[in-house]
Write a protein that holds these residues in place. Sequence first.
Motif, PDB file in Angstrom:
ATOM      1  N   UNK A 683     -12.636  -0.144   3.613  1.00  0.00           N
ATOM      2  CA  UNK A 683     -12.164   0.981   4.419  1.00  0.00           C
ATOM      3  C   UNK A 683     -13.232   1.455   5.393  1.00  0.00           C
ATOM      4  N   UNK A 684     -14.490   1.392   4.972  1.00  0.00           N
ATOM      5  CA  UNK A 684     -15.582   1.863   5.830  1.00  0.00           C
ATOM      6  C   UNK A 684     -15.774   0.986   7.057  1.00  0.00           C
ATOM      7  N   UNK A 685     -15.558  -0.337   6.912  1.00  0.00           N
ATOM      8  CA  UNK A 685     -15.757  -1.235   8.055  1.00  0.00           C
ATOM      9  C   UNK A 685     -14.527  -1.303   8.948  1.00  0.00           C
ATOM     10  N   UNK A 686     -13.470  -0.598   8.578  1.00  0.00           N
ATOM     11  CA  UNK A 686     -12.307  -0.504   9.453  1.00  0.00           C
ATOM     12  C   UNK A 686     -11.280  -1.606   9.301  1.00  0.00           C
ATOM     13  N   UNK A 687     -11.366  -2.384   8.218  1.00  0.00           N
ATOM     14  CA  UNK A 687     -10.350  -3.407   7.965  1.00  0.00           C
ATOM     15  C   UNK A 687      -9.129  -2.732   7.369  1.00  0.00           C
ATOM     16  N   UNK A 688      -7.984  -2.957   7.985  1.00  0.00           N
ATOM     17  CA  UNK A 688      -6.761  -2.298   7.518  1.00  0.00           C
ATOM     18  C   UNK A 688      -6.257  -2.965   6.241  1.00  0.00           C
ATOM     19  N   UNK A 689      -6.105  -2.157   5.221  1.00  0.00           N
ATOM     20  CA  UNK A 689      -5.597  -2.666   3.948  1.00  0.00           C
ATOM     21  C   UNK A 689      -4.092  -2.873   4.029  1.00  0.00           C
ATOM     22  N   UNK A 690      -3.616  -3.908   3.345  1.00  0.00           N
ATOM     23  CA  UNK A 690      -2.176  -4.144   3.285  1.00  0.00           C
ATOM     24  C   UNK A 690      -1.667  -3.844   1.881  1.00  0.00           C
ATOM     25  N   UNK A 691      -0.407  -4.150   1.657  1.00  0.00           N
ATOM     26  CA  UNK A 691       0.205  -3.825   0.372  1.00  0.00           C
ATOM     27  C   UNK A 691      -0.493  -4.535  -0.779  1.00  0.00           C
ATOM     28  N   UNK A 692      -0.892  -5.791  -0.551  1.00  0.00           N
ATOM     29  CA  UNK A 692      -1.580  -6.541  -1.603  1.00  0.00           C
ATOM     30  C   UNK A 692      -2.933  -5.900  -1.927  1.00  0.00           C
ATOM     31  N   UNK A 693      -3.623  -5.424  -0.902  1.00  0.00           N
ATOM     32  CA  UNK A 693      -4.917  -4.779  -1.112  1.00  0.00           C
ATOM     33  C   UNK A 693      -4.763  -3.553  -1.992  1.00  0.00           C
ATOM     34  N   UNK A 694      -3.782  -2.711  -1.650  1.00  0.00           N
ATOM     35  CA  UNK A 694      -3.570  -1.496  -2.431  1.00  0.00           C
ATOM     36  C   UNK A 694      -3.169  -1.829  -3.865  1.00  0.00           C
ATOM     37  N   UNK A 719      -0.280   7.884   3.525  1.00  0.00           N
ATOM     38  CA  UNK A 719      -0.656   7.879   4.939  1.00  0.00           C
ATOM     39  C   UNK A 719      -0.180   6.619   5.661  1.00  0.00           C
ATOM     40  N   UNK A 720      -0.239   5.493   4.954  1.00  0.00           N
ATOM     41  CA  UNK A 720       0.121   4.217   5.587  1.00  0.00           C
ATOM     42  C   UNK A 720       1.608   3.889   5.468  1.00  0.00           C
ATOM     43  N   UNK A 721       2.329   4.681   4.669  1.00  0.00           N
ATOM     44  CA  UNK A 721       3.762   4.433   4.526  1.00  0.00           C
ATOM     45  C   UNK A 721       4.118   3.411   3.472  1.00  0.00           C
ATOM     46  N   UNK A 723       3.959   3.852   0.379  1.00  0.00           N
ATOM     47  CA  UNK A 723       4.458   4.497  -0.842  1.00  0.00           C
ATOM     48  C   UNK A 723       5.940   4.253  -1.057  1.00  0.00           C
ATOM     49  N   UNK A 724       6.645   3.822   0.006  1.00  0.00           N
ATOM     50  CA  UNK A 724       8.070   3.520  -0.131  1.00  0.00           C
ATOM     51  C   UNK A 724       8.317   2.095  -0.608  1.00  0.00           C
ATOM     52  N   UNK A 725       7.256   1.304  -0.664  1.00  0.00           N
ATOM     53  CA  UNK A 725       7.403  -0.070  -1.123  1.00  0.00           C
ATOM     54  C   UNK A 725       7.530  -0.103  -2.646  1.00  0.00           C
ATOM     55  N   UNK A 726       8.500  -0.882  -3.106  1.00  0.00           N
ATOM     56  CA  UNK A 726       8.737  -0.972  -4.552  1.00  0.00           C
ATOM     57  C   UNK A 726       7.522  -1.494  -5.288  1.00  0.00           C
ATOM     58  N   UNK A 727       6.853  -2.506  -4.704  1.00  0.00           N
ATOM     59  CA  UNK A 727       5.691  -3.097  -5.372  1.00  0.00           C
ATOM     60  C   UNK A 727       4.575  -2.067  -5.553  1.00  0.00           C
ATOM     61  N   UNK A 728       4.382  -1.204  -4.535  1.00  0.00           N
ATOM     62  CA  UNK A 728       3.342  -0.187  -4.625  1.00  0.00           C
ATOM     63  C   UNK A 728       3.663   0.816  -5.729  1.00  0.00           C
ATOM     64  N   UNK A 729       4.915   1.238  -5.795  1.00  0.00           N
ATOM     65  CA  UNK A 729       5.317   2.194  -6.828  1.00  0.00           C
ATOM     66  C   UNK A 729       5.177   1.598  -8.221  1.00  0.00           C
TER      67      UNK A 729
END
Length: 1061
Positions: A683-694, A719-721, A723-729
């Motif tokens: 996160x500090x170097x500015x690489x955008x995390x995706x669903x797999x990262x989270x 913030x990234x949206x 949270x609506x993904x089933x895998x994230x939940x």
Amino acid sequence: MVPITATVRWPLSNFLFNHSQRKLAVNFHQYYCSVNVRRFSSASLSNAAISQLSIEVDYPQEVLDHSRKRHAIRPNYQTYLCLLQGYSSSGSVMDVKKLHGLILKLGFNVEHELCGRLVEYFVANGQFHDASKLFDEMLDGDSRVSLFVFNSVIAGFAAKKLPCKALELFSRMPDVDAAPDEYTFANVVKACSKGGADGVGVPCIEQIHAKIVRYGFGISPLVCNPLIDLYSKNGLAKSAMRVFEELCSRDSVSWVAIISGLSQNGHEEQSILLFCDEMHMSGLIPTPYVLSSVLSSCSKVEWFELGEELHALVFKWGFASEIFVCNALVTLYSRWGNLTSAEQIFRKMLCKDGVSYNSLISGLAQHGFSDRALQLFKKMQHNFIKPDCVTVASLVSACATSGALDNGRQLHSYALKAGFCSDMIIEGSLLDLYVKCSDIETAHKYFLTSRKENVVLWNVILVAYGQMGNLSESCRIFSEMQIEGLEPNQYTYPSILRTCTSVGAVDVGEQIHTQIVKTGFQFNVYVCSVLIDMYAKHGQLDAAWKIFVRLTEDDLVSWTAMIAGYAQHDNLKALKLFEEMQNRGIQSDNIGFSNAISACAGIQALDQGRQIHAQACVFGYSEDLSIGNALTSLYARCGKVQDAFLAFKKIDAKDSISWNALISGLSQSGNSEEALRVFTQMNQVGIEANLFTYGSAISAAANTANIKQGKLIHAKLFKTGYNFETEASNALITMYAKCGSIDDAGREFHEMAERNEITWNAMITGYSQHGFGKEALELFEEMKRLGLKPNHVTFVGVLSACSHVGLVEDGLCYFESMGKEHDLMPQPEHYVCMVDILGRAGYLYRARKFIDEMEIEPDAMVWRTLLSACTVHKNIEIGEVAASRLLELEPEDSATYVLISNMYTVDRRWDFRDRAWKSMKDRGVKKEPGRSWIEVESSIHSFFAGDRLHPLAEKIYDLLEDLNRRAAKMGYVTEQHSLLNETEQKDLITQVHSERLAIAFGLLSLSSAIPLRVIKNLRVCNDCHSWIKYVSKISKRAIIVRDAYRFHHFEDGSCSCRDYW
């Protein structure tokens, strides 16, 4: 007056030639008609004069008519032959037709030479009907038509690219006994070769070849050179090679024909070897055309180093200024990526054509130099070289690749002005531009205005909606395409199949597969590779394998797709297939190597993964990104943290996959704290995390029970949206459950808009681990009512819930329903749950009988569970049987000796206990020390049994002494034998279990409003369980302990397990 016979000679005609064309004709007409000319006894003079004048005279028939009437000069067939020769270069077709009429009128149509010339003229000027009619009349009038006439007419048809007419005329030669010579066959073959779309079929070519051989011209270069070219143009490279090998002598045309033919038919390597091993070694100096063909072959097969060596020969032979050779060299270096050399050759070219510019523009475009390509395009226009469709298409492709939509639109405008937009290549390139630049709206509008018969456009628009994941629109376009009468090709099916793969619509993919079989593309390698990829990625490996084994050729993409599929579901099978691919001599690419290394990571086969990495380096993939990512994952998942960071550091252009490989690998190998640190650094170097990262980061937080970090990640999901993904939940439910916050897990579950089987399993397992068996079973029943099919994981949660709350009969019913109602074969973990259910309830003999009747061989976990139950219920008889079996299966496991020791300890059989410890020492088995963790102010603090190394150790022990004293006043009594769970020391009073130290530190450091959350690596002993209940009442604090088996929620002197654990 001087008679004409004395004065008219060749000087007269020379004099007349000095005048202009029309003036000469008029002067000659006046002169010829006004002089007092005597009647000639013969027409020899007039024939000679006319033979000189016919080239210039516009109206010869007028001259002839007047002279014939006034002076009785009668022209013969030679006169007309001379006039016809003149009209071949300067006359009009109408004049020749008038002359033909005069020939017919005077009866000269029987003269074969004259009629033959007329036929030649008609063919050359496109008057095929007149030519055919006149030739038929010649054959009908006299069968002795000369071979020269046949050859001339066939040559004319060949020049006009009329193979059918040439063959028709050729077939009539036997009727007039005209034996074809080598010129005849050469012209016939050339006619067939130049036929284009009207060309003849392969059977006809083979018949012509047979006649050539029968007439003895099978070794004639004059005939065989065009025959080689004809075979090559029809894709018959082997036949062309056979003709070439039978040649008696080979000239430069022969080499050009065979080398270019092989190159154009996909036999580039053979064409190169033919040049190097035969032509060059024989000392023949190639022509520029041969060199350009060989260089083109080097470009196609990427033999760039050899092409560079040929470049040196180009200088040696003096062909460095030949445009064909220079164009081929520009293409070679452009494809190689050596644009400096390509531009240098281009600049030195004295003469450049459209191909020169196209080659360099394409090279610049392909390597991402779209700006330089556009500059060259402007220079091309400045030099008055008109760009063609290939130039514009290359530039549009460059803009598509670089995302330069504005430049692409300018080129679109240029294409409209130049009239190129009807070209199929331009249409496809423009549509591809808008698709790759994500301007789908414009792409769709352009598609609607384009020609619907271009199947390429349909394929591109299918790709566009596939990139958007819009399967319904893709299917609509796919259906509309067929309604319009277009047949899907080998590129159409992969376009829509990839969409099915990306959105998981395997059922739609199966329907497309059915149509593929109906239309005959089931054996197409490209289509099959995409089908294999679709089935493999979604776990249908049997279907993928059936397609794979039917392949008639070894296709690298198909092998790679099959290996990738197995790497996701069966790593051992993936590695076995990779080895088989290598044994077959199929050279793997970077994707194949990365999948094989990933398979090694899946089974933690570190040494084998290193070997495959070494092979990849040998084949030039040491710097490949996908292999670097796979290697990072291998080391991380195998617990080689330093090696993982080193492999990660060596990746120059790290992408999100690189970071994900490191984070997920560290999390899966138990290095969750490192994984969370890497996530923070990402996160500090500015690489955008995706669903797999989270998902990986949440798992790491769950493994460390770091609920604070987990909630921070949850906030980022909002913030990234994601949270609506089933895998994230699903990951959040598991994280909150593992962190002891079952209420947060339940809240996340109930707020989900969509739930899948994993969601229900996570919640059921969470309730089970926390001792909420009733809630877990209610959720399971609701899951069944909604029509969701439970799987093996579901039943592990259900049976564990029954075990934790003592529902013995319910557990047995659920176990039996697995096979009867849900067609699930119980796995070892389900048998362990059943033994645990019976053992916890005290039904040890039923548990022993259950084990004896198991359909599979009981493993160590089954006997360990039974031994643990025997310890709790003090059943030495069955416990010793379980201990004996357990020592046979896992003699090196320290937990086995601890359980045996505890069993004898609770029964106060000290000698047997000591024997267990001695046996453990004799075998060199070391017991895993008890350890507990607690988080305070974002730092994880760990404690061992009797630990005094903590900076607050003195205060911790003082607090423990106070707590023990107050607990004793409330009725707490120490169970001395329980202390042996974590130590074998005899000084039991000085030993304090690790969870007590962690709880005491938490009471000292955390606010009273914050629950204490402690993790322990071993099972909590009875004494500590009782002690924590008293402490929760004394401190009026909620204490949550996660041990190796379950969660315990202590509050106000009671535990969520109700002392049934």
